[in-house]
Scaffold this active site. Sequence first.
Site, short mmCIF file in Angstrom:
data_model
loop_
_atom_site.label_atom_id
_atom_site.label_comp_id
_atom_site.label_asym_id
_atom_site.label_seq_id
_atom_site.Cartn_x
_atom_site.Cartn_y
_atom_site.Cartn_z
N VAL A 57 27.01 29.61 10.57
CA VAL A 57 27.12 29.03 11.80
C VAL A 57 28.02 29.48 12.50
O VAL A 57 28.45 29.24 13.83
CB VAL A 57 27.04 27.58 11.61
CG1 VAL A 57 25.84 26.79 11.20
CG2 VAL A 57 28.42 26.90 10.97
N ASP B 32 20.38 26.92 6.78
CA ASP B 32 21.45 26.86 5.77
C ASP B 32 21.94 28.20 5.56
O ASP B 32 21.45 29.27 5.94
CB ASP B 32 20.82 26.19 4.40
CG ASP B 32 22.16 25.88 3.56
OD1 ASP B 32 22.29 24.63 3.64
OD2 ASP B 32 22.46 26.69 2.69
N ILE C 5 23.88 15.41 3.75
CA ILE C 5 23.65 14.69 4.83
C ILE C 5 22.35 15.36 5.67
O ILE C 5 21.51 14.69 6.22
CB ILE C 5 24.92 14.42 5.77
CG1 ILE C 5 26.00 13.53 5.07
CG2 ILE C 5 24.41 13.79 7.15
CD1 ILE C 5 27.20 13.75 5.70
N SER D 188 34.57 13.29 10.67
CA SER D 188 35.06 12.67 9.38
C SER D 188 35.94 11.61 9.79
O SER D 188 36.66 11.75 10.67
CB SER D 188 35.53 13.76 8.53
OG SER D 188 36.59 13.39 7.46
N THR E 92 28.17 13.91 -1.86
CA THR E 92 27.31 15.25 -1.07
C THR E 92 27.71 16.45 -1.90
O THR E 92 28.51 16.41 -3.06
CB THR E 92 27.56 15.62 0.09
OG1 THR E 92 28.89 16.10 0.37
CG2 THR E 92 27.42 14.26 1.14
N GLY E 93 26.79 17.62 -1.66
CA GLY E 93 26.95 18.54 -2.47
C GLY E 93 28.41 19.39 -2.30
O GLY E 93 29.11 19.95 -3.23
N TYR F 292 41.53 20.65 7.64
CA TYR F 292 40.23 20.15 7.82
C TYR F 292 40.08 18.72 8.76
O TYR F 292 39.38 18.50 9.69
CB TYR F 292 39.82 19.52 6.26
CG TYR F 292 38.42 18.93 6.21
CD1 TYR F 292 37.46 19.65 6.09
CD2 TYR F 292 38.42 17.49 6.07
CE1 TYR F 292 36.11 18.77 5.75
CE2 TYR F 292 37.16 16.75 6.10
CZ TYR F 292 35.90 17.51 5.75
OH TYR F 292 35.00 17.00 5.87
N LYS G 169 37.84 18.34 12.12
CA LYS G 169 37.06 17.13 12.56
C LYS G 169 37.17 16.51 13.73
O LYS G 169 36.74 15.86 14.42
CB LYS G 169 37.10 16.39 11.30
CG LYS G 169 36.59 16.96 9.83
CD LYS G 169 34.81 17.55 10.46
CE LYS G 169 34.16 17.88 9.06
NZ LYS G 169 32.76 18.30 9.51
#
Length: 249
Positions: free
Chosen positions: A59, A36, A17, A137, A184-185, A150, A154
């Site tokens: 990050v 990144d 994204i 998410s 996505t990756g 997770y 989110k």
Amino acid sequence: MRFDNKVLFVTGGASGIGRATAERVVSEGGRAAIVDLDLGKAQEVAATLPGCIGLAANVADEAQVKAAVEAAAAELGGIDLVLAAAGHADFGPLEEWDTARFNRMMEVHVGGTFLTCKYATPIIKAGGGGAIVTIASVAALIANKINVPYGAAKAAIAGFTRQFAIEALPDVRVNCVAPGRIITGMTTPLMIQRGGDLEKGAEVFGQNVPMKRMGTADELAAAVCFLLSDDASFITGHTLVVDGGETIV
């Protein structure tokens, strides 16, 4: 050309994204700082986009985020837009998690969003204002098996966005996008594991979506760019769900 002369700071910008959003912003007149964990990939993506730069940052590390924000502002002349998209996938039964693993989930997703907003917002305000988009998410809204940390991270991002939106006004709008099942990756390894290859895995994952397919990074970038642009000039503190209908059933 909605982003003419605008500068985007995007974390997780070398793939998924983040990359798709940077490409769209540049195609509409802007420039981007591609941030990144992998400097080589960030610079590789930046080299394909006119006027862009690649930077490295974990990050979850405050000093690295601060340095990346300052470098982007110095090299590109400011920051107008932010997409906090950096994250990682990690799932499993809660009893298998230890405190270090749980904390890493929170530090990367919630902490990374917090640090990016903390350091970029004063620069956006100094330049006259702009917009920030965070990434949550559908896991913030619906429950799935082996998804507790997770989903909690989110959900925290969605809550953080709602609270910070008030504080950032009137100069900065802050909104959130909650993706559903997106190719996505980050999700590709999960799909290959589930289906044996990417195509079959995407079919398996897509069966749980009312639209019977997974979304693409470009479709998410369209939603992000709407919220970053003046098309959304009267929208802030909102979480936009982009999920092919998964949360309506």
